[in-house]
Motif scaffolding. Structure first.
Motif, PDB file in Angstrom:
ATOM      1  N   UNK A  66       0.619  21.937  -3.527  1.00 34.37           N
ATOM      2  CA  UNK A  66       0.110  22.966  -4.433  1.00 34.37           C
ATOM      3  C   UNK A  66       1.015  24.184  -4.504  1.00 34.37           C
ATOM      4  N   UNK A  67       1.704  24.505  -3.403  1.00 35.13           N
ATOM      5  CA  UNK A  67       2.610  25.658  -3.422  1.00 35.13           C
ATOM      6  C   UNK A  67       3.995  25.312  -2.885  1.00 35.13           C
ATOM      7  N   UNK A  68       4.293  24.036  -2.860  1.00 36.72           N
ATOM      8  CA  UNK A  68       5.627  23.589  -2.449  1.00 36.72           C
ATOM      9  C   UNK A  68       5.925  22.256  -3.135  1.00 36.72           C
ATOM     10  N   UNK A  69       7.178  21.863  -3.107  1.00 35.91           N
ATOM     11  CA  UNK A  69       7.607  20.713  -3.890  1.00 35.91           C
ATOM     12  C   UNK A  69       7.458  19.389  -3.182  1.00 35.91           C
ATOM     13  N   UNK A  70       6.353  18.699  -3.416  1.00 38.14           N
ATOM     14  CA  UNK A  70       6.212  17.329  -2.926  1.00 38.14           C
ATOM     15  C   UNK A  70       5.209  16.568  -3.776  1.00 38.14           C
ATOM     16  N   UNK A  71       5.595  15.381  -4.163  1.00 38.90           N
ATOM     17  CA  UNK A  71       4.694  14.420  -4.790  1.00 38.90           C
ATOM     18  C   UNK A  71       4.807  13.134  -3.989  1.00 38.90           C
ATOM     19  N   UNK A  72       3.655  12.625  -3.555  1.00 46.64           N
ATOM     20  CA  UNK A  72       3.656  11.469  -2.658  1.00 46.64           C
ATOM     21  C   UNK A  72       2.553  10.513  -3.063  1.00 46.64           C
ATOM     22  N   UNK A  73       2.882   9.232  -3.108  1.00 44.61           N
ATOM     23  CA  UNK A  73       1.889   8.186  -3.328  1.00 44.61           C
ATOM     24  C   UNK A  73       1.979   7.202  -2.166  1.00 44.61           C
ATOM     25  N   UNK A  74       0.829   6.687  -1.756  1.00 47.27           N
ATOM     26  CA  UNK A  74       0.821   5.706  -0.677  1.00 47.27           C
ATOM     27  C   UNK A  74      -0.421   4.841  -0.772  1.00 47.27           C
ATOM     28  N   UNK A  75      -0.373   3.745  -0.066  1.00 46.44           N
ATOM     29  CA  UNK A  75      -1.501   2.832  -0.086  1.00 46.44           C
ATOM     30  C   UNK A  75      -1.399   1.820   1.025  1.00 46.44           C
ATOM     31  N   UNK A  76      -2.495   1.127   1.273  1.00 42.59           N
ATOM     32  CA  UNK A  76      -2.489   0.022   2.230  1.00 42.59           C
ATOM     33  C   UNK A  76      -3.587  -0.951   1.853  1.00 42.59           C
ATOM     34  N   UNK A  77      -3.449  -2.198   2.330  1.00 43.17           N
ATOM     35  CA  UNK A  77      -4.411  -3.235   1.972  1.00 43.17           C
ATOM     36  C   UNK A  77      -4.450  -4.285   3.079  1.00 43.17           C
ATOM     37  N   UNK A  78      -5.663  -4.593   3.530  1.00 39.79           N
ATOM     38  CA  UNK A  78      -5.864  -5.658   4.494  1.00 39.79           C
ATOM     39  C   UNK A  78      -6.691  -6.773   3.885  1.00 39.79           C
ATOM     40  N   UNK A  79      -6.334  -8.016   4.201  1.00 40.24           N
ATOM     41  CA  UNK A  79      -6.979  -9.154   3.540  1.00 40.24           C
ATOM     42  C   UNK A  79      -7.091 -10.334   4.508  1.00 40.24           C
ATOM     43  N   UNK A  80      -8.279 -10.938   4.547  1.00 42.61           N
ATOM     44  CA  UNK A  80      -8.485 -12.145   5.347  1.00 42.61           C
ATOM     45  C   UNK A  80      -8.243 -13.357   4.457  1.00 42.61           C
ATOM     46  N   UNK A  81      -7.112 -13.984   4.655  1.00 43.08           N
ATOM     47  CA  UNK A  81      -6.738 -15.140   3.853  1.00 43.08           C
ATOM     48  C   UNK A  81      -7.648 -16.320   4.161  1.00 43.08           C
ATOM     49  N   UNK A  82      -7.997 -16.455   5.433  1.00 45.27           N
ATOM     50  CA  UNK A  82      -8.940 -17.484   5.873  1.00 45.27           C
ATOM     51  C   UNK A  82      -9.603 -16.974   7.137  1.00 45.27           C
ATOM     52  N   UNK A  83     -10.431 -17.816   7.766  1.00 48.52           N
ATOM     53  CA  UNK A  83     -11.102 -17.405   8.992  1.00 48.52           C
ATOM     54  C   UNK A  83     -10.117 -17.162  10.133  1.00 48.52           C
ATOM     55  N   UNK A  84      -8.929 -17.744  10.042  1.00 47.48           N
ATOM     56  CA  UNK A  84      -7.957 -17.624  11.129  1.00 47.48           C
ATOM     57  C   UNK A  84      -6.633 -16.987  10.687  1.00 47.48           C
ATOM     58  N   UNK A  85      -6.585 -16.488   9.459  1.00 45.13           N
ATOM     59  CA  UNK A  85      -5.330 -15.919   8.959  1.00 45.13           C
ATOM     60  C   UNK A  85      -5.619 -14.637   8.191  1.00 45.13           C
ATOM     61  N   UNK A  86      -4.935 -13.562   8.552  1.00 43.52           N
ATOM     62  CA  UNK A  86      -5.140 -12.290   7.870  1.00 43.52           C
ATOM     63  C   UNK A  86      -3.808 -11.555   7.756  1.00 43.52           C
ATOM     64  N   UNK A  87      -3.784 -10.572   6.866  1.00 45.89           N
ATOM     65  CA  UNK A  87      -2.549  -9.819   6.652  1.00 45.89           C
ATOM     66  C   UNK A  87      -2.855  -8.361   6.361  1.00 45.89           C
ATOM     67  N   UNK A  88      -1.828  -7.531   6.508  1.00 47.85           N
ATOM     68  CA  UNK A  88      -1.932  -6.129   6.132  1.00 47.85           C
ATOM     69  C   UNK A  88      -0.589  -5.675   5.594  1.00 47.85           C
ATOM     70  N   UNK A  89      -0.634  -4.855   4.553  1.00 49.75           N
ATOM     71  CA  UNK A  89       0.579  -4.304   3.965  1.00 49.75           C
ATOM     72  C   UNK A  89       0.305  -2.876   3.520  1.00 49.75           C
ATOM     73  N   UNK A  90       1.288  -2.015   3.634  1.00 44.27           N
ATOM     74  CA  UNK A  90       1.104  -0.625   3.226  1.00 44.27           C
ATOM     75  C   UNK A  90       2.423   0.114   3.203  1.00 44.27           C
ATOM     76  N   UNK A  91       2.395   1.301   2.644  1.00 41.07           N
ATOM     77  CA  UNK A  91       3.601   2.104   2.606  1.00 41.07           C
ATOM     78  C   UNK A  91       3.422   3.339   1.760  1.00 41.07           C
ATOM     79  N   UNK A  92       4.530   4.061   1.562  1.00 48.24           N
ATOM     80  CA  UNK A  92       4.477   5.293   0.779  1.00 48.24           C
ATOM     81  C   UNK A  92       5.818   5.514   0.089  1.00 48.24           C
TER      82      UNK A  92
END
Length: 831
Positions: free
Chosen positions: A188-214
Motif C-alpha cells: 500500500x505504501x511501497x512497491x510490491x505486487x505478489x501472487x502465490x498459491x498452493x494446492x493439495x490433492x489426494x490422487x488415490x487412497x495411497x497417493x497424494x501431492x502438493x504444489x505451490x509457489x509465488x
C-alpha cells in the motif's frame, strides 16, 4: 558424485517389505493454533532421534504453525524467525544474508555460523555463513510452508552437522489436506505486487501431492529507483503410502532477485552511552539506501583477468534447482528413515557498501589536494561541477564505498541422512535406540571482487558516483572509481569442495515419569580445493595498471586495478574430525508439567573462514594448526515445561562456552577496509521464556530471552576481555495478543530489544527499540479473506548495527536501520 549419492539413497528402499506401521503424520495436518491443546501435543521431530511429545523430551523446542506465521505479516524469513524465543535475528539486510544466532552465541561475523537452516529435515547449505552468501538467501517462506520448527542447543549438536547452536527447519505441506488457496498481496505504501498459491490433492487412497509457489515484482520497501524485487519459486512433492511406511519425492525451483541493504550514513549526537540517531538531510535511513541506477555499473577484471561488466541492480540473485527423496518404513521392528537431496545452486550477490563517510570538502582535499574539485560522474548531472561541496544534497556528505560483486559458479550440494530406530521393552519401560549415517558434499566455487568508488548521499534512489580532480584539473578518479580494486585484498576465486561423513547414535530410556538419554556424533571432514588471490602471500601480486576504458591513457585509478595471480594457485588439502555429544534427563512430574536438564558439546567446521588466512599452508594445502579446523560450543540447560488446556509455559536456563575463529571487516580511520582475524572465547548464560494463553476468542503468545554474555579470551586484543559481544542485548522479546471472532481477527505483534553495543569495544550504545506490527483479517465469506498488515506501525528508527564503535568527530556513523512503516493488503481465496 551424484551417482554415488543416488545409489546411497535408493539402496535402502530395496530392502523394505511389509510391516505394520503407518506414515508419520505430516506437519501440515497439525492444528494451526499454538494455544490449543492439540497443537501443544503435536509431535516434534527436528533435531531429535525420534518424533515425540515435547513434554517427554529433554530439549528446548518451538514451532510456528502456518496460521501463526500468517498474522505476523512477515516480509522476509528473518521477520518470521525474530518471533521465536532464543533466536537473535538481524534482518536489516533484506531477504537473505541476514545474521542469526541463538542464546548468546556470538555474531562476530555474518550469516548463521552456529545455526543450521533446513528444509524438510536436510540442510539447504552445509555452512550458513559462507562469505557474501548466507543460507537464507536460498530460502523463501510462502504458502508451501506448513510450520517452522526450531531446536535450541540440546541434541541439535548430534543429529545435524555444524549446528551446535540449534536447527531451524522449514517444513513443507505434503497434501494430506485437500484443497488450497490463491492470494494476491499489494504494497500500500511501497512497491510490491505478489501472487502465490498452493494446492493439495489426494490422487488415490495411497497417493497424494502438493504444489505451490509465488511470483513477485516491485521496487520494495526502500526507494532505490528501479525494480529491485523480481522472481519467485515453485515447490512440489508427491507421496506414496504403504502399509508399512511411505516414499515422498520433492522438488524445488527458486529464481529470485532481491536488493541488499548495506550500511548507510546516519547522524548521531549526544554521547556514546546516550546517543540520538537521525538521518542526514534528504536521506532517510528507514526508507533510503545507497542503491540507485546511477551507482549500478560495475567494471572489473573477471576470474580470467578479462574486462567484464556487471550491474548492481542484479542484487542477490538466488537460483536453486533441487530434487529429493524422503522415505520411512517399518521393517522387522525397526523404523528406517531415509532423506536425500541434490541441489544445483547458482546466482550472485551485488551491492554497494560504504566503508567510510565524511564531509565532501574533506574528500575533495584528501584525494584532490588543496583546491581539489568535485563533479558528478554519473546520474542526470553527469559531468557537472559541484560548486559548493559543503551544501551537496543539503547534507554535504560523501562516502568512500565498495561495489561488492560476488558470482556463484557452484554451491551445488548433495546430502544423504539415513537412520534406523527401534523401541525395546526393557524393565517395564521403553528403550529407544537409533543409529544413523550422514553424508554430504558441498561445493563452494565463487569469484568475488571489491571495487572502490566515491558516492554522494541522496535519498529517493538518486545516489550518484562522484569524480575528484586536482586544482589543475588532473583526474584522481575515473567515472567515480577511486580504484578498480582494493589493493591486494578481496579479489579472489574459490574452487572448493567440503565433504562430511558423520556416523551418529543415540539411546533413550523412558520408564514411568523419567526419560534418560544420550547421543554421539563423529564428524569427519575432507576439504579439497584451489584458491587464487594475492592475499595468499608468497610474493603474489594482486594489483596492476590496466587501460579499463581503452582510451590509450592510464589514469590514476587505472594504476590500481585488481588482478588474479593465475599462475600461482593456492592449494587446500586437509582433513579434520571431531566428536559431539549430548546427554539429558526429563522428569514428567504430572501430565501437564515436566522438568529437564541437558549438557551438550557440538562442533562447527571453520569452512571458508580460515581461507586466505595464515591458518593454511597454501603450498601443501595442510593446516598450520589442526585446531583451526573447527570450533566448539559447550552448553548446559535446565528447563521447565507446563501445558494445560489453553495454556503453555516453557522456561529454560542456559549456559554456553564458545571457541571461535572468524573474520570481521572493519573500516579504519582513513577509510581503508581492514580484515580482523578473530581467535576468541565467549561465555554466556541466561534464561529463555516461551508462553501462550488462549481463552475464548482471546489469545496471546510471548517469548523473551535474557542473556549475560562476555568475551572470555582474545588472542589479539586483551583489552576487550570481559566486554559484552557486539549487538548482544540483555533482553530480546516478542508479544502477540489477538482476538479472533467468526469473521474478524485483530491483533498486534510486538518485538523489541534492550540496548546493545555497536562493537566489541563497548563504547557506542545502540538504543533499545520496540517495533509494533498490526494485523487485521476479515472473512466476509467462508472462502474469502482480506488481510491488512502494517509493519513498524509507529515508524520507529531502530538500528541493527553500526560500523563505528564510538561517535566520530564528524558526527556521522555507518549503520543499518530496519525498514520504516510498510503496509500491505492481501486478498485470499481458499478452495
Amino acid at each position: 558424485m551424484t551417482r554415488l549419492y543416488l545409489s546411497a539413497a535408493i539402496a535402502p528402499l530395496l530392502l523394505f517389505s511389509s510391516a505394520n506401521a503407518q506414515e508419520t503424520k505430516p506437519a501440515d495436518s497439525a492444528v494451526k493454533s499454538a494455544g490449543s491443546k492439540a497443537a501443544a501435543e503435536a509431535v516434534f521431530s527436528t533435531g531429535v532421534a525420534k518424533g515425540r511429545d515435547r513434554l517427554d523430551s529433554a530439549t528446548s523446542t518451538s514451532a510456528l504453525r502456518e496460521s501463526e506465521i500468517e498474522v505476523l505479516g512477515a516480509r522476509s524469513l528473518g521477520e518470521v524467525l525474530r518471533n521465536i524465543p532464543g533466536i537473535r535475528a538481524e534482518y536489516a539486510v533484506g531477504e537473505g544474508n541476514d545474521n542469526y544466532s541463538i542464546r548468546g552465541l556470538p555474531l562476530s561475523g555474518t550469516g548463521s555460523k552456529y545455526v543450521q537452516f533446513q528444509e524438510d529435515g536436510l540442510p539447504v547449505l552445509e555452512f550458513g555463513d559462507m562469505y557474501q552468501l548466507g543460507v537464507d538467501m536460498f530460502m523463501r517462506a510462502d504458502l508451501n510452508l506448513s510450520a517452522v520448527e526450531t531446536i535450541r542447543g540440546g541434541s541439535a549438536s548430534t543429529f545435524a552437522s555444524n549446528s551446535p547452536g540449534g536447527v531451524i527447519n522449514l517444513i513443507s505441506k505434503t497434501g494430506d489436506t485437500e484443497g488450497g488457496a490463491v492470494q494476491a498481496t499489494y504494497g500500500l505504501n511501497y512497491g510490491e505486487k505478489r501472487v502465490e498459491g498452493d494446492y493439495g490433492y489426494k490422487i488415490s487412497d495411497t497417493l497424494r501431492m502438493h504444489i505451490g509457489g509465488f511470483y513477485r515484482q516491485g521496487e520494495g520497501p526502500r526507494d532505490v529507483g528501479y525494480t529491485a524485487y523480481k522472481g519467485g519459486q515453485i515447490k512440489a512433492n508427491i507421496t506414496k503410502t504403504f502399509d508399512n511406511g511411505y516414499v515422498r519425492l520433492n522438488a524445488k525451483y527458486l529464481d529470485d532477485r532481491t536488493p541488499v541493504y548495506q550500511f548507510v550514513p546516519i547522524r548521531v549526537r549526544g554521547t556514546n552511552d546516550d546517543p540520538t540517531f537521525f538521518g542526514p538531510t534528504n536521506f532517510n535511513p528507514k526508507t533510503d539506501s545507497l542503491l540507485s541506477p546511477f551507482v549500478s555499473n560495475v567494471v572489473t577484471l573477471d576470474r580470467n583477468n578479462n574486462i567484464a561488466n556487471d550491474d548492481l541492480r542484479g542484487g542477490q540473485h538466488a537460483v536453486v534447482k533441487s530434487i529429493g527423496l524422503d522415505a520411512q518404513f517399518d521393517v522387522g521392528g525397526w523404523t528406517i528413515t531415509e532423506k536425500f537431496r541434490v541441489a544445483d545452486i547458482g546466482g550472485g550477490n551485488l551491492t554497494i557498501r560504504p566503508i567510510a563517510v565524511n564531509n565532501a570538502t574533506t574528500y575533495a582535499t584528501v584525494y584532490g589536494g588543496v583546491g581539489g574539485r568535485l563533479s558528478y560522474a554519473t546520474g542526470p548531472l553527469a559531468g557537472q561541477a559541484i560548486a559548493n561541496p559543503a551544501a551537496l544534497n543539503g547534507n554535504g556528505l560523501l562516502t568512500n564505498a565498495l561495489q561488492l560483486d560476488t558470482k556463484i559458479k557452484s554451491l551445488d550440494n548433495a546430502t544423504n541422512d539415513i537412520r534406523a530406530s527401534r523401541v525395546w521393552e526393557v524393565g517395564g519401560g521403553n528403550l529407544t535406540t537409533t543409529v544413523g549415517f550422514y553424508k554430504s558434499s558441498q561445493d563452494y566455487s565463487t569469484y568475488l571482487t571489491f571495487l572502490n568508488v566515491l558516492s554522494d548521499v541522496r535519498g529517493d534512489g538518486g545516489t550518484s558516483l562522484i569524480n575528484v580532480a586536482t586544482a589543475a584539473g588532473v583526474p584522481f578518479t575515473q567515472d567515480g572509481y577511486l580504484a578498480y580494486g582494493l589493493g591486494n585484498a578481496f579479489h579472489r576465486t574459490y574452487d572448493m569442495n567440503y565433504g562430511v561423513d558423520a556416523p551418529y547414535a543415540s539411546i533413550n530410556y523412558h520408564v514411568g515419569k523419567i526419560a534418560i538419554g544420550g547421543s554421539l556424533r563423529y564428524d569427519m571432514g575432507k576439504v579439497r580445493g584451489t584458491l587464487f588471490g594475492a592475499e595468499l602471500g608468497g610474493g603474489r601480486v594482486g594489483q596492476t595498471s590496466f587501460d579499463i576504458n581503452r582510451n590509450g591513457v592510464i589514469s590514476t585509478a587505472e594504476t590500481k586495478v585488481a588482478v588474479l595471480p593465475l599462475g600461482q594457485p593456492g592449494r587446500v588439502d586437509y582433513n579434520y574430525d571431531y566428536l559431539s555429544y549430548s546427554a539429558g534427563v526429563n522428569y514428567r512430574i504430572a501430565e501437564q508439567l515436566a522438568v529437564f536438564g541437558r549438557y551438550s558439546r557440538g562442533g562447527r567446521a571453520s569452512a571458508d573462514k580460515i581461507l586466505f588466512t595464515p591458518a593454511v599452508n597454501y603450498n601443501t594445502g595442510k593446516l598450520v594448526d589442526d585446531n583451526s579446523a573447527y570450533d566448539t560450543v559447550k552448553q548446559a540447560e535446565l528447563g521447565l515445561k507446563y501445558r494445560a488446556a489453553g495454556v503453555t509455559f516453557n522456561v529454560t536456563g542456559f549456559s554456553a562456552r564458545t571457541g571461535e575463529r572468524n573474520t570481521q571487516i572493519v573500516s579504519g580511520a582513513d577509510g581503508s577496509a581492514t580484515v580482523l582475524q578473530i581467535v576468541r572465547g565467549y561465555k554466556a548464560k541466561g534464561v529463555e521464556l516461551e508462553a501462550g494463553v488462549r481463552h475464548g476468542p482471546f489469545s496471546v503468545t510471548a517469548g523473551a530471552t535474557y542473556t549475560d554474555a562476555k568475551i572470555s579470551s582474545d588472542a589479539a586484543n586483551a583489552a576487550i576481555i570481559g566486554n559484552t559481544p557486539r549487538h548482544q542485548a540483555d533482553l530480546i522479546y516478542s508479544l502477540t495478543p489477538q482476538v479472533e471472532f467468526e469473521r474478524v481477527t485483530v491483533g498486534v505483534n510486538v518485538i523489541g530489544t534492550t540496548v546493545s553495543y555497536a562493537q566489541d569495544s563497548n563504547l557506542l550504545e545502540l538504543p533499545a527499540y520496540t517495533l509494533v506490527n498490526a494485523f487485521v483479517q476479515v472473512r466476509p465469506t467462508e472462502n474469502v479473506q482480506l488481510m491488512l498488515n502494517v509493519n513498524n506501525l509507529f515508524n520507529e528508527l531502530a538500528l541493527s548495527d553500526s560500523e563505528q564503535g564510538s561517535i566520530p568527530a564528524t558526527g556521522v556513523v555507518l549503520g543499518r536501520a530496519y525498514n520504516g512503516r510498510t503496509a500491505s493488503a492481501t486478498l485470499r481465496y481458499t478452495f
